[in-house]
Write a protein that holds these residues in place. Sequence first.
Motif, mmCIF file in Angstrom:
data_model
loop_
_atom_site.group_PDB
_atom_site.id
_atom_site.type_symbol
_atom_site.label_atom_id
_atom_site.label_comp_id
_atom_site.label_asym_id
_atom_site.label_seq_id
_atom_site.Cartn_x
_atom_site.Cartn_y
_atom_site.Cartn_z
ATOM 1 N N LYS A 9 -50.083 61.085 -26.961
ATOM 2 C CA LYS A 9 -51.668 60.723 -26.275
ATOM 3 C C LYS A 9 -51.196 59.403 -25.364
ATOM 4 C CE LYS A 9 -55.869 61.806 -26.757
ATOM 5 N NZ LYS A 9 -57.371 62.299 -27.021
ATOM 6 N N PHE A 10 -50.736 58.667 -26.604
ATOM 7 C CA PHE A 10 -50.653 56.731 -25.340
ATOM 8 C C PHE A 10 -48.735 57.305 -25.486
ATOM 9 C CE2 PHE A 10 -54.522 57.800 -28.280
ATOM 10 C CZ PHE A 10 -55.108 57.463 -27.111
ATOM 11 N N ASN A 11 -47.976 56.057 -24.448
ATOM 12 C CA ASN A 11 -46.552 55.159 -23.959
ATOM 13 C C ASN A 11 -47.185 54.665 -25.181
ATOM 14 O OD1 ASN A 11 -47.027 53.207 -22.703
ATOM 15 N ND2 ASN A 11 -47.521 54.679 -21.086
ATOM 16 N N LEU A 12 -45.227 54.146 -26.066
ATOM 17 C CA LEU A 12 -45.004 52.911 -26.491
ATOM 18 C C LEU A 12 -45.825 51.920 -26.440
ATOM 19 C CD1 LEU A 12 -42.093 54.366 -28.504
ATOM 20 C CD2 LEU A 12 -43.858 54.092 -29.592
ATOM 21 N N GLU A 13 -44.908 51.777 -24.917
ATOM 22 C CA GLU A 13 -45.661 50.522 -24.138
ATOM 23 C C GLU A 13 -47.069 49.973 -24.617
ATOM 24 O OE1 GLU A 13 -44.261 50.826 -20.602
ATOM 25 O OE2 GLU A 13 -41.718 49.358 -21.350
ATOM 26 N N THR A 16 -56.371 53.625 -35.464
ATOM 27 C CA THR A 16 -56.148 52.990 -34.198
ATOM 28 C C THR A 16 -56.043 53.584 -33.658
ATOM 29 O OG1 THR A 16 -54.886 50.766 -36.157
ATOM 30 C CG2 THR A 16 -54.640 51.682 -33.265
ATOM 31 N N LEU A 17 -55.377 55.261 -33.435
ATOM 32 C CA LEU A 17 -54.919 55.781 -32.616
ATOM 33 C C LEU A 17 -56.664 56.573 -32.346
ATOM 34 C CD1 LEU A 17 -51.254 57.197 -33.816
ATOM 35 C CD2 LEU A 17 -52.496 55.596 -31.620
ATOM 36 N N LEU A 18 -56.869 57.095 -33.704
ATOM 37 C CA LEU A 18 -58.817 57.863 -33.437
ATOM 38 C C LEU A 18 -59.178 57.147 -32.023
ATOM 39 C CD1 LEU A 18 -58.958 59.216 -36.947
ATOM 40 C CD2 LEU A 18 -58.589 60.529 -34.345
ATOM 41 N N GLU A 19 -59.425 55.429 -32.659
ATOM 42 C CA GLU A 19 -60.674 54.026 -32.179
ATOM 43 C C GLU A 19 -60.103 54.955 -30.276
ATOM 44 O OE1 GLU A 19 -62.259 50.261 -32.757
ATOM 45 O OE2 GLU A 19 -60.874 50.989 -33.659
ATOM 46 N N LEU A 20 -58.903 54.425 -30.169
ATOM 47 C CA LEU A 20 -58.024 54.833 -29.187
ATOM 48 C C LEU A 20 -58.579 55.770 -28.382
ATOM 49 C CD1 LEU A 20 -54.982 53.123 -29.186
ATOM 50 C CD2 LEU A 20 -56.638 52.143 -28.181
ATOM 51 N N SER A 21 -58.403 57.236 -29.091
ATOM 52 C CA SER A 21 -59.114 57.858 -28.394
ATOM 53 C C SER A 21 -60.191 58.527 -27.878
ATOM 54 C CB SER A 21 -58.529 59.220 -29.829
ATOM 55 O OG SER A 21 -56.973 59.764 -29.529
ATOM 56 N N GLY A 22 -60.790 57.540 -28.848
ATOM 57 C CA GLY A 22 -62.886 58.009 -28.486
ATOM 58 C C GLY A 22 -63.174 58.625 -29.270
ATOM 59 N N PRO A 32 -51.725 39.535 -31.258
ATOM 60 C CA PRO A 32 -52.846 38.513 -31.903
ATOM 61 C C PRO A 32 -54.423 38.734 -31.599
ATOM 62 C CG PRO A 32 -50.639 37.478 -32.249
ATOM 63 C CD PRO A 32 -50.821 38.862 -31.319
ATOM 64 N N ASN A 33 -55.291 39.767 -32.180
ATOM 65 C CA ASN A 33 -56.657 39.240 -31.084
ATOM 66 C C ASN A 33 -56.719 40.178 -30.324
ATOM 67 O OD1 ASN A 33 -57.331 37.035 -32.444
ATOM 68 N ND2 ASN A 33 -55.976 35.363 -31.195
ATOM 69 N N LEU A 34 -55.873 40.711 -29.922
ATOM 70 C CA LEU A 34 -56.373 42.116 -29.212
ATOM 71 C C LEU A 34 -56.695 43.940 -30.072
ATOM 72 C CD1 LEU A 34 -56.137 42.778 -26.150
ATOM 73 C CD2 LEU A 34 -53.957 43.174 -25.987
ATOM 74 N N GLY A 35 -57.448 44.035 -29.803
ATOM 75 C CA GLY A 35 -57.802 44.876 -31.062
ATOM 76 C C GLY A 35 -58.280 46.316 -30.269
ATOM 77 N N PRO A 36 -58.376 47.539 -30.273
ATOM 78 C CA PRO A 36 -58.543 48.483 -29.721
ATOM 79 C C PRO A 36 -59.254 48.659 -28.629
ATOM 80 C CG PRO A 36 -58.009 49.070 -32.095
ATOM 81 C CD PRO A 36 -58.619 47.597 -32.420
ATOM 82 N N LYS A 37 -60.360 48.129 -28.686
ATOM 83 C CA LYS A 37 -62.090 47.726 -28.033
ATOM 84 C C LYS A 37 -61.386 47.080 -26.923
ATOM 85 C CE LYS A 37 -65.261 48.642 -31.375
ATOM 86 N NZ LYS A 37 -66.870 47.936 -32.167
ATOM 87 N N LYS A 38 -60.995 45.738 -27.051
ATOM 88 C CA LYS A 38 -60.120 44.851 -26.027
ATOM 89 C C LYS A 38 -59.461 45.546 -25.319
ATOM 90 C CE LYS A 38 -61.877 40.471 -26.919
ATOM 91 N NZ LYS A 38 -62.538 40.044 -27.972
ATOM 92 N N LEU A 39 -58.285 46.288 -25.793
ATOM 93 C CA LEU A 39 -57.279 47.035 -24.995
ATOM 94 C C LEU A 39 -58.126 48.467 -24.336
ATOM 95 C CD1 LEU A 39 -54.581 47.220 -25.047
ATOM 96 C CD2 LEU A 39 -53.796 48.436 -26.736
ATOM 97 N N LEU A 40 -58.678 49.055 -24.366
ATOM 98 C CA LEU A 40 -59.278 50.003 -23.880
ATOM 99 C C LEU A 40 -59.834 49.128 -22.632
ATOM 100 C CD1 LEU A 40 -60.858 52.216 -26.454
ATOM 101 C CD2 LEU A 40 -58.574 52.590 -25.176
#
Length: 544
Positions: free
Chosen positions: A84-88, A15-21, A96-104
């Motif tokens: 690289k990312f804050n806890l919030e 997940t963290l790798l995905e968020l990091s692109g 639910p239903n909010l994955g890394p792509k949508k979050l980015l």
Amino acid sequence: MKKEEVSEYLKEMATLLELSGENPFKVKAYYDAGRIVLSLDDFDGLVKEKKLNKIKGIGPSISEFIYTIYEKGSHPTLEELKKKFNLEFLELLKIPNLGPKKLLTLQKELNITSIQDLKYAIYENRLVNLSGFGKKTQDKLKEAIKFYESVKGKLLLNEAMALEEKILKKYEGIYPVGQLRRRAQTIDCLEFLLKEIPLENFAGNLKEKDFVLEGEVAKFNFEGYSVKIYKGGENFYKKLFELTGSKEHIEKIEELGKIDDNLSSEEEIYERKGLDFIPPEMREGIGEIEIAKRHLISKVVDFKDILGAFHNHTIESDGASKIEDYIKVAREIGFKFIGIADHSRTAKYAGGLEKEELLNQIKEIENLSKENNFLIFSGIESDILLNGNLDYEDDVLSLLDYVVGSIHSSFNLSKEEQMARILKAISNKHLKIFGHPQGRILLGRKGYEVDIEKVLEKLAEGKKWIELNSNPLRLDLDFSFIPLAQSLNVPVCINPDAHISNDLKDVFYGVWMARKGILFKENCVNAWDIEKIKEELNYYEKRR
């Protein structure tokens, strides 16, 4: 460290790798490794002998990651990514239903970095015109946030029991109470009662950072979850009783007379009121006292009564174990049979079996049953289609010992539409078990709209069974419906919905729930005599 914990670290890394692109192939490799680890029977041995890289799908870099996590409980790369990312921001992934792509997308387009940011954006309708979202998605996220906030800080039963084991090892002289001792579906707080050690002495030995002593209760967090330790000492068994039962249970017992002080055991409380002893998990106030008055507690299904389970998946669909693996575990836990019910062809996402694959599996099950001298029933978990039909033609379904019919899609239908779909499926002569009937994921999502009473009435008409899915994420049918099922003579079938062979043991979470609902052995399919099960399934007739 257990393989389940390592698997979670691998998913977190992915997940963290995905968020990091990061490269999508690298991300997928970590996700896949998380799944593969769960399927390894000798995980500990492979780690200790440094042989993980011999497993297909686990390369040298991921092997090194696992070894470090296993030995140290963390990894430098993982910790760097977390910084690289804050806890919030990371908490948003729990919606639910909010994955890394949508979050980015939300972060980039609307500068959303917390749940509060997202709530405000929804309030302002900012997701309506956002690419990849729209009003429907915005409304779903609004409900998802409400749901997440209502379950935040709660634990699944299996998670709570794992923490219970750690706490009892770390602190001596304490006894579980509350939801934990009752084996509730989800647990709000891990509660314990001291027996002999004075609370002040116990509190003085606590090394937890956020420890607080409030009157007769010591409070602290353990691995991020709320823990309470109550003062014991004098009148220990009375306090144990009062801190264990539900409010309804305690009130009904007190109606029978005052609870005495200075008891020598909990059993005394019930004995003095002319009742069978009521085990902690049954103290929910839904009929257990009446059963105890009639001295029928021993008729309620128990762990030793379970002879097997029907809803189990193999490597042929989305499982990670072979049939032979299931036979091995089944024998270890004392089962006399198992059933195999892989996903049907409509479930493409889960590797559902095409017609020829299913026919081949039926033959394989027959051969393996003979070779291993172990009874294996052949089944399928058929998707209930939008129109209420089952997968496959009648001539294929008639070859199976049973069909589990389950809903895996179109959860947002109206109650009327969903019920029409379900009742039509139950009317199909081949459906024997209605699977995970409420469609819920505990602490994850609400179920679909369903009228369980009408479902049970329809199952009763066709002499069919309802599933109590014992996966700790589901525990579905809810135990509160068991009395209704029994009153309508609908047998309850406890199933682990296993995807690896060791998950067969999850059936026992279902037994906790069955006991809560006062399920009698005679109404629990898993406790029936083998010949009765065969008769119900027309086992011999299908083999003529």
